[in-house]
Design a protein around this motif. Sequence first.
Motif, mmCIF file in Angstrom:
data_model
loop_
_atom_site.group_PDB
_atom_site.id
_atom_site.type_symbol
_atom_site.label_atom_id
_atom_site.label_comp_id
_atom_site.label_asym_id
_atom_site.label_seq_id
_atom_site.Cartn_x
_atom_site.Cartn_y
_atom_site.Cartn_z
ATOM 1 N N ALA A 149 86.971 34.106 18.231
ATOM 2 C CA ALA A 149 86.177 35.170 17.616
ATOM 3 C C ALA A 149 87.002 35.801 16.514
ATOM 4 C CB ALA A 149 85.787 36.208 18.655
ATOM 5 N N ILE A 150 86.388 36.027 15.395
ATOM 6 C CA ILE A 150 87.076 36.637 14.268
ATOM 7 C C ILE A 150 87.281 38.117 14.580
ATOM 8 C CG2 ILE A 150 86.943 37.126 11.800
ATOM 9 C CD1 ILE A 150 87.267 34.130 12.526
ATOM 10 N N TYR A 161 91.767 29.500 3.142
ATOM 11 C CA TYR A 161 91.672 28.410 4.113
ATOM 12 C C TYR A 161 90.246 27.862 4.120
ATOM 13 C CZ TYR A 161 96.027 30.493 5.695
ATOM 14 O OH TYR A 161 97.287 31.003 5.745
ATOM 15 N N PRO A 162 89.965 26.884 3.254
ATOM 16 C CA PRO A 162 88.598 26.334 3.196
ATOM 17 C C PRO A 162 88.228 25.604 4.486
ATOM 18 C CG PRO A 162 90.091 25.116 1.764
ATOM 19 C CD PRO A 162 90.868 26.257 2.322
ATOM 20 N N GLU A 163 86.926 25.479 4.706
ATOM 21 C CA GLU A 163 86.425 24.808 5.908
ATOM 22 C C GLU A 163 86.867 23.351 5.934
ATOM 23 O OE1 GLU A 163 82.354 25.297 7.047
ATOM 24 O OE2 GLU A 163 82.268 27.267 6.091
ATOM 25 N N GLN A 164 87.197 22.879 7.138
ATOM 26 C CA GLN A 164 87.605 21.495 7.339
ATOM 27 C C GLN A 164 86.800 20.906 8.482
ATOM 28 O OE1 GLN A 164 91.827 21.356 7.907
ATOM 29 N NE2 GLN A 164 92.234 22.609 6.118
ATOM 30 N N HIS A 187 90.149 25.363 10.510
ATOM 31 C CA HIS A 187 90.019 26.516 9.617
ATOM 32 C C HIS A 187 89.674 27.798 10.382
ATOM 33 C CE1 HIS A 187 85.983 24.795 10.010
ATOM 34 N NE2 HIS A 187 85.526 26.028 9.821
ATOM 35 N N ILE A 188 89.021 27.690 11.510
ATOM 36 C CA ILE A 188 88.656 28.877 12.281
ATOM 37 C C ILE A 188 89.912 29.579 12.791
ATOM 38 C CG2 ILE A 188 87.463 29.723 14.338
ATOM 39 C CD1 ILE A 188 85.446 27.403 13.880
ATOM 40 N N ARG A 189 90.844 28.825 13.330
ATOM 41 C CA ARG A 189 92.114 29.403 13.800
ATOM 42 C C ARG A 189 92.890 29.994 12.625
ATOM 43 N NH1 ARG A 189 91.480 30.212 18.996
ATOM 44 N NH2 ARG A 189 91.084 28.329 20.159
ATOM 45 N N GLU A 246 91.352 33.294 11.755
ATOM 46 C CA GLU A 246 91.749 34.313 12.743
ATOM 47 C C GLU A 246 93.159 34.810 12.468
ATOM 48 O OE1 GLU A 246 91.364 32.534 16.574
ATOM 49 O OE2 GLU A 246 89.181 32.562 16.521
ATOM 50 N N GLY A 247 94.081 33.885 12.204
ATOM 51 C CA GLY A 247 95.449 34.260 11.911
ATOM 52 C C GLY A 247 95.564 35.088 10.648
ATOM 53 N N CYS A 248 94.811 34.709 9.636
ATOM 54 C CA CYS A 248 94.797 35.457 8.381
ATOM 55 C C CYS A 248 94.283 36.879 8.589
ATOM 56 C CB CYS A 248 93.916 34.708 7.367
ATOM 57 S SG CYS A 248 93.750 35.515 5.764
#
Length: 68
Positions: free
Chosen positions: A19-20, A46-49, A54-56, A59-61
């Motif tokens: 979850a963001i 972080y573009p979608e892959q 990219h989701i992780r 979240e980290g960003c």
Amino acid sequence: MFRIVVTTLLTMTIAACSAIPDQNQDPTKNNLATFRKDWKECREDYPEQGSGIHIRQWEGCMNLKGWK
């Protein structure tokens, strides 16, 4: 049919585990405008892959920007 069920369950499991972050530690930045700005920046960095990593990264960003 089996493949569709497995794919759906896997997608739901991954979505439930991540979850963001949407609450900022800094009360002055804890608003929708700042959230959207930071979210946009993270998505650009972080573009979608296809693998979903990219989701992780998003979240980290967002965590680095103070969102928890």
